[in-house]
Motif scaffolding. Structure first.
Motif: not given
Length: 426
Positions: A73-76, A78-82, A185-186
């Motif tokens: 979950r944390p990686l997803l 951060v991925a959404g923000v990037v 999506h985020l």
């Protein structure tokens, strides 16, 4: 991991897969056409695209190891923000280096996003049904991804043709919609995806411990590849596949632009073309899941990848825009046919402790191969022609079938496992 049932986890997995890929449909071919409209050459376009592959190559394994150690979950998140930042960067890019920066940010996103959602779903299922195959969920995912991408692309083409804001390029509105949907999506990820929190309540301590564990997870993943011939072959398949994929993701919009004489006109064509392609990808993905049940996952994956490469060759031989789009549609349907079986084969070789890392190994090879292949194909296209580069890419792509041989040998002697998706969908 979670307290979700396999059926509930499947719903979350398919929902987030849809919200993740729907925005992408709006920008299929658009980034390339914007770069050309803003003055970049074919060689510059194929070169700046490598920034994405380089960033994925550098970050794929560390971020997937972090996902296995810290949590999906944390990686997803951060991925959404990037991803949102990358979309904004494409909107404002005008020079080669600005486009390279945008591509680099997209590469960071791909590295962060590659594997965690799928690993989260499979591990949740395996809590209740250890060792169960998941290729039917992958098939359903492919159907929804294809529908989402196709629908987004169709609307994107309509937006380009509509061009409601005369003061700006017609190609920019789809990118603006892309950014807005990435925000959606985020938010969906934050709300829907549940993961059992670590017992250590101190975030800093959790991050430090996870960073320390990441090299161990990555090392174990690499060691597994060197010791597992089946996994090594499956990972190497991506090296050949990405060469063909370059033709229908990067070169196809440029070829269509040449045939139509305008980047904007090509953008309007790309919408319906991509929509049709992803609709057929959905059909191909559905058929691929059934083919894997009937003929075995290896045979289904090999057939799909071989025909996909031949489809790329046909795209290179097409003499007009209608023929090019027709070959593109067939190629995308075959792309979908191979995907469920290939994903299922990868999951057979992974465990809960390294699943995100194993999934990322294939993505790493694909992106690294693309970082080399794309500029080489750009040079070939500049010195010969774009159709010639496409034919070469398709021919090389078909050679990758030999990498499935170790998996084929193993499948002949492997007992058939249970498939839990039938229960989940009942």
């Amino acid at each position: 991991m979670t307290t979700l049932s396999p059926a509930a986890a499947r719903r979350v997995f398919l929902t987030l897969s849809t919200t993740r890929w729907l925005p992408v449909g709006f920008v299929v071919g658009i980034f390339t056409l914007i770069a050309r409209e803003r003055g970049l050459t074919v060689q510059q376009i194929t070169l700046y695209v490598t920034a994405q592959g380089i960033m994925v190559f550098l970050l794929e394994l560390p971020t997937s190891g972090l996902a296995d150690a810290l949590g999906r979950r944390p990686l997803l998140i951060v991925a959404g923000v990037v991803n949102i930042a990358a979309g904004v960067a494409y909107l404002v890019a005008h020079s080669f280096w600005q486009f390279a920066l945008a591509a680099g940010l997209m590469g960071v996103y791909r590295a962060l996003d590659s594997g965690p959602l799928e690993a989260w779903y499979v591990d949740t299922v395996h809590e209740r049904e250890p060792g169960a195959d998941v290729h039917r969920a992958m098939s359903a995912q492919g159907v929804l991804v294809g529908i989402g991408l196709g629908g987004g692309a169709l609307v994107s083409g309509a937006l380009v043709a509509w061009h409601p804001f005369a003061g700006s390029s017609a190609l920019l509105l789809p990118v603006q919609v892309f950014v807005a949907l990435c925000v959606v999506h985020l938010v969906a990820t934050l709300v829907l995806l549940r993961e059992t929190p670590h017992t250590d309540s101190r975030l800093r301590s959790r991050v430090v411990d996870s960073v320390r564990e990441t090299p161990v997870v990555v090392r174990d993943g690499l060691r597994l590849v060197t010791r597992n011939r089946v996994l090594a072959g499956l990972v190497l398949v991506e090296l050949f596949w990405v060469i063909g994929m370059t033709a229908y993701e990067t070169l196809m919009p440029l070829r269509l632009s040449d045939l139509l004489g305008s980047a904007t006109t090509a953008g309007a064509w790309m919408g319906p073309a991509a929509a049709g392609g992803w609709a057929l990808f959905s059909v191909g993905s559905w058929l691929g899941g059934r083919a894997a049940d009937r003929f075995g996952m290896v045979r289904a994956a090999v057939l799909g990848r071989l025909l996909n490469g031949l489809g790329v060759v046909a795209m290179g031989l097409a003499l007009g825009p209608a023929a090019l789009v027709g070959a593109y549609l067939v190629t995308y349907s075959l792309h979908g046919t191979a995907s469920p079986a290939y994903a299922g084969l990868l999951h057979r070789e992974a465990s809960a402790t390294n699943r995100a890392t194993i999934l990322s190994l294939g993505s790493l090879v694909m992106q690294a191969g693309g970082a080399v292949a794309v500029p080489l194909l750009g040079v070939l296209a500049a010195h010969t022609s774009i159709p010639t580069a496409m034919v070469v890419a398709g021919a090389v792509s078909t050679i990758g079938f030999v990498c499935f041989l170790p998996a084929w040998r193993r499948e002949r002697t492997r007992p058939q496992p249970a498939v839990v998706e039938d229960v989940a969908t009942a």
